[in-house]
Design an enzyme around this catalytic site. Structure first.
Site, short mmCIF file in Angstrom:
data_model
loop_
_atom_site.label_atom_id
_atom_site.label_comp_id
_atom_site.label_asym_id
_atom_site.label_seq_id
_atom_site.Cartn_x
_atom_site.Cartn_y
_atom_site.Cartn_z
N ASP A 57 0.92 -1.13 0.02
CA ASP A 57 0.01 0.03 0.02
C ASP A 57 1.06 1.23 -0.13
O ASP A 57 2.00 1.15 0.42
CB ASP A 57 -0.77 -0.11 1.38
CG ASP A 57 -1.73 1.07 1.28
OD1 ASP A 57 -2.35 1.51 0.53
OD2 ASP A 57 -1.82 1.66 2.45
N ASP A 102 -1.38 -1.00 6.23
CA ASP A 102 -1.69 -0.61 7.78
C ASP A 102 -3.00 -0.18 8.05
O ASP A 102 -3.05 0.14 9.16
CB ASP A 102 -0.59 0.37 7.93
CG ASP A 102 -1.15 1.73 7.46
OD1 ASP A 102 -1.83 2.04 6.04
OD2 ASP A 102 -0.91 2.87 8.01
N THR A 128 -0.08 4.80 1.17
CA THR A 128 -0.30 5.62 2.39
C THR A 128 0.05 4.98 3.56
O THR A 128 -0.73 3.87 4.09
CB THR A 128 -1.78 6.25 2.43
OG1 THR A 128 -1.76 6.93 1.21
CG2 THR A 128 -1.83 7.39 3.61
#
Length: 702
Positions: free
Chosen positions: A390, A590, A392
């Site tokens: 990912d 996250d 961000t």
């Protein structure tokens, strides 16, 4: 309290005992904070070992004395034989009692294991010799040599002591592998200083409840996870994140239980207590991983399931072959060689090969900030060649920050930032918070604003220190009659190509400059990407962010492929598609939107700075929250799997060579027989070699 087997986690019961499958002592499944490790089994085995060793030394001396030239008759006579009988009885029946107990249970449970072989081997040597001493008349004269029938008390006693030594070494090793958990548990203080009704007093940590206000003084450990409600300080978070630099904390900042308060006195409000704290969750994750098994353990289990019955069959065949075609005394030779087969074939090393490496490797990972939730993840991590990430919060910091300030004309940067922050402090837009926070971090003072106005989708305006200030998009400024916007649009385009959002600032109807806001790439990310490429990984970015920003980040980092605007359910689908192409895929993320993809990947890797749902969906959690932890995980995985293969090789090759020799295969050619004592020593040495090899992982270079 639930107890489980470290080798067979499917075995669970509400009281202590032994595993019905392998015979090992069950261990508590739940890690209790503040409690000391229960070493009662180690203490008991140590006592039995030392007492057995003390009694076995004279037994061995008396049994071997006949080889000394000129040995006196009494040493070789009845006195010696009865002394060996008397001394060996407590060694076998008391020191080795647990072996017989576990061996009998294995027969009742129809799950033959290493204790089956130990009990049969030691029992055959001891009880045969005891019958010789108590009822010599039942044996034919052909059994006699020099008027005496051979006894093997020294074999039974020494083998018992050697197996006890192996058990003690194994228990000590298992104790050391838990050092990571105990070290984590010791991070939490025993008490907390509660603030209630204007008074402060210490209470046991388990009495702290959510919502309680707690005082943390300089030098003290933060007792629970919470939020600062009073004071400023710096916190040493190295034991949780591995970050050596203290972190500044002020009102509303989060603090983690177990970290150390360094400078100021603060009051925190408890938000997570007991098993809900980050520290407790970390401890539980490590404990679960140490109890989990890698798929390769299934190979050892399958081999052991047919190995033990095969060895018993070989021992029986050995006995009858020697009894029917061996030299005199044939029965004695048959018993001794059958016992040697049973002892040397004991699959202690085979059973230890995988669990020992897993436990030591999990502990080593915890020390390096790599929390392993499932041993299966570490086996697969070795094979990963595709890493999906990912953007961000994984590649980037996860929150917008001011990255560029471009003043127009002669306006100083700080003056431009002050004007923008003064107006934006009344806005609820995320980019407004980034500007205000940047001004605060740089020590730039924001002034009071009057006549504040906000235009949805455009920008904000207000009067600051007598000047009319506007902040927002270029179109918004033009609509308000601002001049000179065109001069800044070329620079704004450059910032946008770099993945930054360009925010225009005007003062008194003239363009004053541009502020570039972006989610900055973590300082550790470029190094991590470079190292992962060196390890042979293909890196693919899947992000819900816009294509322009995603491409800018991917280009800067040298990421192999990028897919932008991907929704959470599509991330899950894309990961499955990568796997369907035959790739072993790891996914790092996250957030909540990453959780499905983390679960869909062969190995899910959660950033420790992310949310709980992501960590629950992942097999590995990186405490420090940067991708360098993936490199550590891969290196640890490769070291662990290499170590397990070495251990299995040691165990298999040892048995493959040892059993034929113990059965007497070399006797027709060289006249060599393997004493049960030597077989017992070799069996213990194989276990020790596996344990010692597994413990090498503690020094693995990650």
């Amino acid at each position: 309290m639930i107890y489980t087997c470290p080798m067979h986690p499917e075995i669970e019961q509400d009281h202590p005992g032994n595993c019905p499958i392998c015979g090992m002592t069950l261990e508590p499944k739940t890690v209790v904070a503040g409690g000391e490790e229960d070493n009662s089994e180690l203490r008991d085995m140590s006592w039995r070992f030392w007492i057995g060793a003390a009694l076995s030394v004279p037994i061995f001396i008396l049994a071997m004395w006949h080889i000394v030239p000129g040995a006196s008759h009494w040493v070789q006579g009845d006195f010696s034989r009865w002394t060996q009988f008397i001394l060996s009885t407590p060694v076998v029946l008391w020191c080795g009692f647990s072996f017989f107990q576990r061996g009998w249970q294995s027969i009742l449970n129809r799950s033959l294991n290493m204790f089956t072989l130990i009990a049969i081997g030691i029992g055959a040597a001891y009880f045969y010799s005891a019958i010789v001493m108590l009822f010599p008349q039942i044996f034919p004269t052909s059994f006699s040599a020099h008027g005496k029938i051979g006894i093997y008390f020294e074999a039974a006693a020494i083998i018992t002591v050697l197996v006890l030594l192996g058990q003690v070494l194994e228990l000590r090793a298992r104790s050391r592998t838990g050092s990571a958990i105990r070290a984590l548990l010791n991070l939490a203080p025993d008490t907390a200083r509660i603030v209630r009704d204007g008074e402060e007093h210490d209470v046991p940590l388990d009495q702290v409840q959510v919502g309680d206000q707690l005082r943390v003084r300089p030098g003290e450990k933060v007792p629970v996870d919470g939020r600062v409600v009073e004071g400023r300080t710096s916190i040493d978070e190295s034991m949780i994140t591995g970050e050596s630099m203290p972190v500044e904390k002020a009102k509303d900042d989060r603090v983690t239980g177990g970290t150390v308060n360094q400078t100021g006195s603060i009051v925190i409000e408890a938000e997570r207590v007991g098993s809900e704290t980050v520290l407790s969750q970390i401890v539980e994750m490590v404990a679960q991983a140490q109890r989990s098994r890698a798929p390769i353990q299934g190979l050892a289990d399958k081999v052991a399931s047919w190995f033990v019955p095969s060895v018993i069959a070989i021992a029986i065949i050995t006995f009858f072959v020697w009894w029917f075609v061996g030299p005199e005394p044939r029965l004695a030779y048959g018993i001794v060689n059958a016992v040697a087969v049973l002892i040397i074939a004991c699959p202690c090393a085979l059973g230890l090969a995988t669990p020992m490496s897993v436990m030591v490797g999990v502990g080593r990972g915890a020390q390096a900030g790599v929390l392993i939730k499932k041993a299966e993840a570490m086996e697969l991590m070795e094979k990963v060649r595709t890493l999906v990430v990912d953007k961000t919060g994984t590649l980037t910091e996860g929150h917008p920050c001011v990255t560029t300030i471009v003043p127009a004309d002669s306006i100083p940067e700080q003056e431009l930032l002050s004007a923008a922050a003064s107006v934006e402090q009344n806005s609820e837009h995320p980019l407004a918070a980034a500007i205000v926070n940047s001004a605060r971090e740089r020590g730039v003072k924001a002034s009071a604003v009057a006549d504040f106005q906000s235009t949805t989708g455009g920008g904000v305006a207000g009067r600051v220190d007598g000047h009319r200030v506007l902040v927002g998009k270029a179109q918004f400024l033009r609509a308000q009659g601002v001049a000179g916007v065109e001069r800044l649009e070329t620079k704004a385009a450059e910032l946008q190509q770099q993945g930054q959002t360009a925010i225009f600032v005007a003062r008194d109807d003239r363009a004053a400059g541009i502020i570039g806001v972006a989610d900055p790439i973590k300082e550790s990310t470029p190094e991590a990407i470079e190292n992962l490429h060196k390890l042979g990984l293909k890196i693919i970015m899947l992000t819900g962010d816009n294509a322009r920003t995603a491409r800018a980040v991917a280009t800067k980092l040298g990421i192999d492929e990028v897919e932008a605007g991907v929704e959470p359910q599509h991330k899950n689908d894309r990961v499955r598609q990568f796997r369907e192409k035959g790739n072993v895929v790891a996914m790092a993320g996250d957030g909540i939107n990453d959780a499905p993809a983390l679960a869909a990947a062969d190995v899910g890797i959660a950033m420790g700075t992310g949310i709980d749902v992501a960590m629950e969906s992942a097999g590995i959690t990186l405490l420090k929250g940067d991708l360098r932890g993936i490199e550590k995980a891969i290196r640890l995985s490769r070291a662990m799997m290499s170590n397990i293969r070495q251990n299995l090789f040691f165990a298999f090759i040892y048995n493959a060579l040892g059993i034929p020799i113990a059965a007497g295969a070399l006797y027709p050619f060289f006249g060599w027989l393997l004493s049960p004592i030597i077989a017992g020593a070799a069996m213990s040495l194989s276990s020790v070699s596996v344990i010692a090899n597994a413990l090498r992982l503690r020094g693995a270079n990650l």
